[in-house]
Design a protein around this motif. Structure first.
Motif, short mmCIF file in Angstrom:
data_model
loop_
_atom_site.label_atom_id
_atom_site.label_comp_id
_atom_site.label_asym_id
_atom_site.label_seq_id
_atom_site.Cartn_x
_atom_site.Cartn_y
_atom_site.Cartn_z
N LEU A 267 -0.22 2.09 -7.49
CA LEU A 267 1.18 1.82 -7.77
C LEU A 267 2.06 2.99 -7.33
O LEU A 267 3.13 2.81 -6.75
CB LEU A 267 1.39 1.54 -9.25
N GLY A 268 1.62 4.22 -7.60
CA GLY A 268 2.40 5.39 -7.27
C GLY A 268 1.73 6.22 -6.20
O GLY A 268 0.61 5.96 -5.78
N ILE A 269 2.45 7.24 -5.77
CA ILE A 269 1.94 8.13 -4.72
C ILE A 269 0.73 8.91 -5.24
O ILE A 269 0.74 9.41 -6.36
CB ILE A 269 3.05 9.08 -4.25
N TYR B 1 0.82 -1.20 0.00
CA TYR B 1 0.00 0.00 0.00
C TYR B 1 0.86 1.26 0.00
O TYR B 1 1.87 1.33 0.71
CB TYR B 1 -0.91 0.04 1.22
N VAL B 2 0.43 2.24 -0.77
CA VAL B 2 0.92 3.59 -0.57
C VAL B 2 0.28 4.09 0.72
O VAL B 2 -0.92 3.92 0.94
CB VAL B 2 0.50 4.49 -1.75
N MET B 3 1.08 4.71 1.58
CA MET B 3 0.58 5.21 2.86
C MET B 3 0.66 6.73 2.88
O MET B 3 1.64 7.33 2.41
CB MET B 3 1.42 4.63 4.00
N ARG C 4 5.61 5.98 -1.03
CA ARG C 4 5.31 4.95 -2.01
C ARG C 4 5.50 3.59 -1.38
O ARG C 4 6.32 3.41 -0.47
CB ARG C 4 6.24 5.12 -3.21
N ARG C 5 4.75 2.59 -1.85
CA ARG C 5 4.90 1.25 -1.30
C ARG C 5 6.30 0.73 -1.60
O ARG C 5 6.92 1.07 -2.61
CB ARG C 5 3.85 0.31 -1.87
N SER C 6 6.79 -0.06 -0.71
CA SER C 6 8.15 -0.55 -0.82
C SER C 6 8.23 -1.64 -1.87
O SER C 6 7.38 -2.51 -1.94
CB SER C 6 8.61 -1.11 0.52
#
Length: 129
Positions: A107-109, A32-34, A52-54
Protein backbone atom coordinates in the motif's frame (compact mmCIF):
# COMPACT_ATOMS: atom_id res chain seq x y z
CA UNK A 1 2.85 -11.46 -12.87
CA UNK A 2 4.69 -8.30 -13.91
CA UNK A 3 7.64 -8.13 -16.29
CA UNK A 4 9.90 -5.08 -16.13
CA UNK A 5 12.34 -3.89 -18.79
CA UNK A 6 14.72 -1.02 -18.12
CA UNK A 7 16.34 1.19 -20.74
CA UNK A 8 18.21 4.46 -21.00
CA UNK A 9 21.49 3.61 -19.34
CA UNK A 10 24.83 4.58 -20.82
CA UNK A 11 28.07 6.47 -20.39
CA UNK A 12 27.93 10.12 -19.33
CA UNK A 13 30.40 12.66 -17.98
CA UNK A 14 30.18 13.93 -14.44
CA UNK A 15 27.61 16.70 -14.20
CA UNK A 16 25.57 15.25 -17.04
CA UNK A 17 22.08 13.77 -17.11
CA UNK A 18 20.35 10.54 -18.07
CA UNK A 19 16.76 9.40 -17.98
CA UNK A 20 16.04 5.78 -17.26
CA UNK A 21 12.77 4.17 -18.26
CA UNK A 22 11.15 0.99 -17.01
CA UNK A 23 8.33 -0.48 -19.05
CA UNK A 24 5.99 -2.90 -17.30
CA UNK A 25 3.73 -5.57 -18.72
CA UNK A 26 0.27 -6.27 -17.38
CA UNK A 27 -2.88 -4.27 -16.74
CA UNK A 28 -2.40 -3.63 -13.02
CA UNK A 29 0.68 -1.40 -13.15
CA UNK A 30 -1.07 1.43 -11.30
CA UNK A 31 -1.56 -0.85 -8.26
CA UNK A 32 2.18 -1.29 -7.66
CA UNK A 33 4.63 0.80 -5.74
CA UNK A 34 7.56 1.26 -8.13
CA UNK A 35 11.16 1.61 -7.08
CA UNK A 36 14.63 2.10 -8.48
CA UNK A 37 17.66 0.43 -6.94
CA UNK A 38 21.31 0.30 -7.95
CA UNK A 39 24.24 -1.99 -7.42
CA UNK A 40 27.87 -1.01 -7.87
CA UNK A 41 30.60 -3.65 -8.29
CA UNK A 42 31.39 -5.32 -4.98
CA UNK A 43 28.56 -3.56 -3.16
CA UNK A 44 25.10 -4.45 -1.93
CA UNK A 45 22.07 -3.44 -3.96
CA UNK A 46 20.77 -0.16 -2.54
CA UNK A 47 17.56 1.79 -2.66
CA UNK A 48 17.51 4.90 -4.87
CA UNK A 49 13.91 6.11 -5.19
CA UNK A 50 10.31 4.96 -5.04
CA UNK A 51 6.90 6.24 -5.98
CA UNK A 52 3.65 5.29 -4.32
CA UNK A 53 1.00 3.65 -6.46
CA UNK A 54 -1.42 6.08 -7.97
CA UNK A 55 -4.84 6.44 -6.42
CA UNK A 56 -6.17 7.51 -9.78
CA UNK A 57 -4.64 6.97 -13.20
CA UNK A 58 -3.83 10.57 -14.11
CA UNK A 59 -2.12 11.59 -10.91
CA UNK A 60 1.31 10.55 -9.66
CA UNK A 61 1.79 9.36 -6.13
CA UNK A 62 4.12 10.36 -3.36
CA UNK A 63 7.84 9.84 -3.80
CA UNK A 64 10.78 8.98 -1.59
CA UNK A 65 14.53 9.24 -2.23
CA UNK A 66 17.79 8.04 -0.78
CA UNK A 67 19.73 10.91 0.76
CA UNK A 68 22.55 10.40 -1.73
CA UNK A 69 20.33 11.31 -4.70
CA UNK A 70 17.85 13.73 -3.14
CA UNK A 71 17.67 16.94 -5.14
CA UNK A 72 19.41 15.37 -8.16
CA UNK A 73 17.14 12.47 -9.15
CA UNK A 74 13.41 12.50 -9.85
CA UNK A 75 11.15 9.48 -10.08
CA UNK A 76 7.87 9.68 -11.97
CA UNK A 77 5.32 7.33 -13.46
CA UNK A 78 2.93 7.31 -16.38
CA UNK A 79 0.27 4.71 -15.69
CA UNK A 80 -1.23 5.15 -19.15
CA UNK A 81 2.07 3.94 -20.58
CA UNK A 82 2.85 1.42 -17.83
CA UNK A 83 6.19 3.15 -17.40
CA UNK A 84 8.23 4.53 -14.52
CA UNK A 85 11.10 6.95 -15.07
CA UNK A 86 14.19 8.05 -13.21
CA UNK A 87 15.54 11.43 -14.28
CA UNK A 88 19.13 11.71 -13.10
CA UNK A 89 20.81 15.11 -13.11
CA UNK A 90 24.18 16.34 -11.84
CA UNK A 91 25.55 12.83 -12.08
CA UNK A 92 28.65 11.90 -10.12
CA UNK A 93 31.16 9.07 -10.62
CA UNK A 94 29.79 7.45 -7.45
CA UNK A 95 26.43 7.06 -9.23
CA UNK A 96 28.04 4.44 -11.47
CA UNK A 97 26.12 1.18 -11.05
CA UNK A 98 23.63 -1.18 -12.61
CA UNK A 99 20.20 0.35 -12.06
CA UNK A 100 17.21 -1.90 -11.45
CA UNK A 101 13.52 -1.20 -11.59
CA UNK A 102 11.25 -3.08 -9.16
CA UNK A 103 7.56 -3.41 -8.33
CA UNK A 104 6.03 -3.98 -4.89
CA UNK A 105 2.53 -5.11 -4.03
CA UNK A 106 2.25 -2.85 -1.00
CA UNK A 107 0.00 0.00 0.00
CA UNK A 108 2.79 2.43 0.91
CA UNK A 109 6.32 3.11 -0.20
CA UNK A 110 8.91 0.52 0.85
CA UNK A 111 12.68 0.64 0.47
CA UNK A 112 13.93 -2.86 1.26
CA UNK A 113 15.00 -5.13 -1.57
CA UNK A 114 13.09 -8.01 0.05
CA UNK A 115 9.89 -5.98 -0.05
CA UNK A 116 9.75 -5.87 -3.84
CA UNK A 117 8.12 -8.68 -5.77
CA UNK A 118 9.28 -8.15 -9.34
CA UNK A 119 12.59 -6.97 -10.79
CA UNK A 120 13.95 -5.94 -14.16
CA UNK A 121 17.23 -7.13 -15.61
CA UNK A 122 19.04 -3.85 -14.97
CA UNK A 123 20.68 -1.17 -17.08
CA UNK A 124 24.28 0.03 -16.72
CA UNK A 125 24.99 3.65 -15.86
CA UNK A 126 28.61 4.78 -16.00
CA UNK A 127 29.65 8.29 -14.98
CA UNK A 128 33.15 9.34 -15.94
CA UNK A 129 35.12 11.95 -14.03
Amino acid sequence: QVQLVESGGGLVQAGGSLRLSCAASGRTFSRYVMGWFRQAPGKEREFVAAIRRSAITWRGGDTYYADSVKGRFTISRDDAKNTVYLQMNSLKPEDTAVYYCAAAQTLGIVIGTDQYDYWGQGTQVTVSS
